[in-house]
Design a protein around this motif. Sequence first.
Motif, mmCIF file in Angstrom:
data_model
loop_
_atom_site.group_PDB
_atom_site.id
_atom_site.type_symbol
_atom_site.label_atom_id
_atom_site.label_comp_id
_atom_site.label_asym_id
_atom_site.label_seq_id
_atom_site.Cartn_x
_atom_site.Cartn_y
_atom_site.Cartn_z
ATOM 1 N N GLU A 20 42.913 46.005 66.480
ATOM 2 C CA GLU A 20 41.492 46.359 66.332
ATOM 3 C C GLU A 20 40.906 46.963 67.606
ATOM 4 N N GLU A 21 41.109 46.340 68.738
ATOM 5 C CA GLU A 21 40.528 46.855 69.990
ATOM 6 C C GLU A 21 41.099 48.222 70.350
ATOM 7 N N THR A 65 34.220 53.098 64.523
ATOM 8 C CA THR A 65 33.346 51.963 64.785
ATOM 9 C C THR A 65 34.039 50.688 64.308
ATOM 10 N N ARG A 66 33.492 49.556 64.643
ATOM 11 C CA ARG A 66 34.065 48.279 64.194
ATOM 12 C C ARG A 66 34.090 48.203 62.664
ATOM 13 N N GLU A 67 33.040 48.687 62.010
ATOM 14 C CA GLU A 67 32.975 48.676 60.545
ATOM 15 C C GLU A 67 34.052 49.585 59.945
ATOM 16 N N GLN A 68 34.271 50.739 60.560
ATOM 17 C CA GLN A 68 35.310 51.650 60.071
ATOM 18 C C GLN A 68 36.698 51.043 60.255
ATOM 19 N N VAL A 69 36.926 50.357 61.373
ATOM 20 C CA VAL A 69 38.219 49.708 61.606
ATOM 21 C C VAL A 69 38.443 48.616 60.558
ATOM 22 N N GLN A 70 37.400 47.864 60.214
ATOM 23 C CA GLN A 70 37.531 46.819 59.195
ATOM 24 C C GLN A 70 37.814 47.423 57.827
ATOM 25 N N ALA A 71 37.173 48.554 57.505
ATOM 26 C CA ALA A 71 37.439 49.232 56.236
ATOM 27 C C ALA A 71 38.868 49.786 56.220
ATOM 28 N N PHE A 72 39.314 50.288 57.357
ATOM 29 C CA PHE A 72 40.690 50.792 57.496
ATOM 30 C C PHE A 72 41.681 49.657 57.255
ATOM 31 N N ARG A 73 41.419 48.494 57.849
ATOM 32 C CA ARG A 73 42.290 47.323 57.662
ATOM 33 C C ARG A 73 42.343 46.919 56.191
ATOM 34 N N LYS A 74 41.207 46.891 55.520
ATOM 35 C CA LYS A 74 41.176 46.536 54.100
ATOM 36 C C LYS A 74 41.982 47.528 53.272
#
Length: 137
Positions: A20-21, A65-74
């Motif tokens: 993530e980072e 962004t953090r939200e985009q990274v979380q969506a990418f992970r999902k």
Amino acid sequence: MNLDTMPLSRQVDFVFKQLEEELLHSLAGTVIIQIRNNIVGKYGVRHNPIESKNGEIGEAEQGMTREQVQAFRKMAVDSIRLKRSWTHGEILYDFSVRSGTSTWSASISFESNYNLAAGMFRYTPKHAQHAALRETP
């Protein structure tokens, strides 16, 4: 953590949490996950080259962004449902962020690997081959 009992989707989720980072503020690249016996072995991010103009590296543009990274992970975890009947290979997640916008895109490539030699040929020590030849009439 015992990877043998953990589903591959949870392993991919774990990989993306670890990355993530590194993914934050990245403009583009590829997340690479190598799999052997349905267990994640190696993983990492291949970042697209940093551009320079006239030998000068400019200011970094805004990336994920953090939200985009979380969506990418999902999306990456959900994509594991598409993997069928292979246990060795690589999964490549290519991603990019459009400059000046909050739009991002990603594509997924699955690559299965097989080892023909492991299944067809067995190693027989030379002394066993000679013994077998002596026993043949």
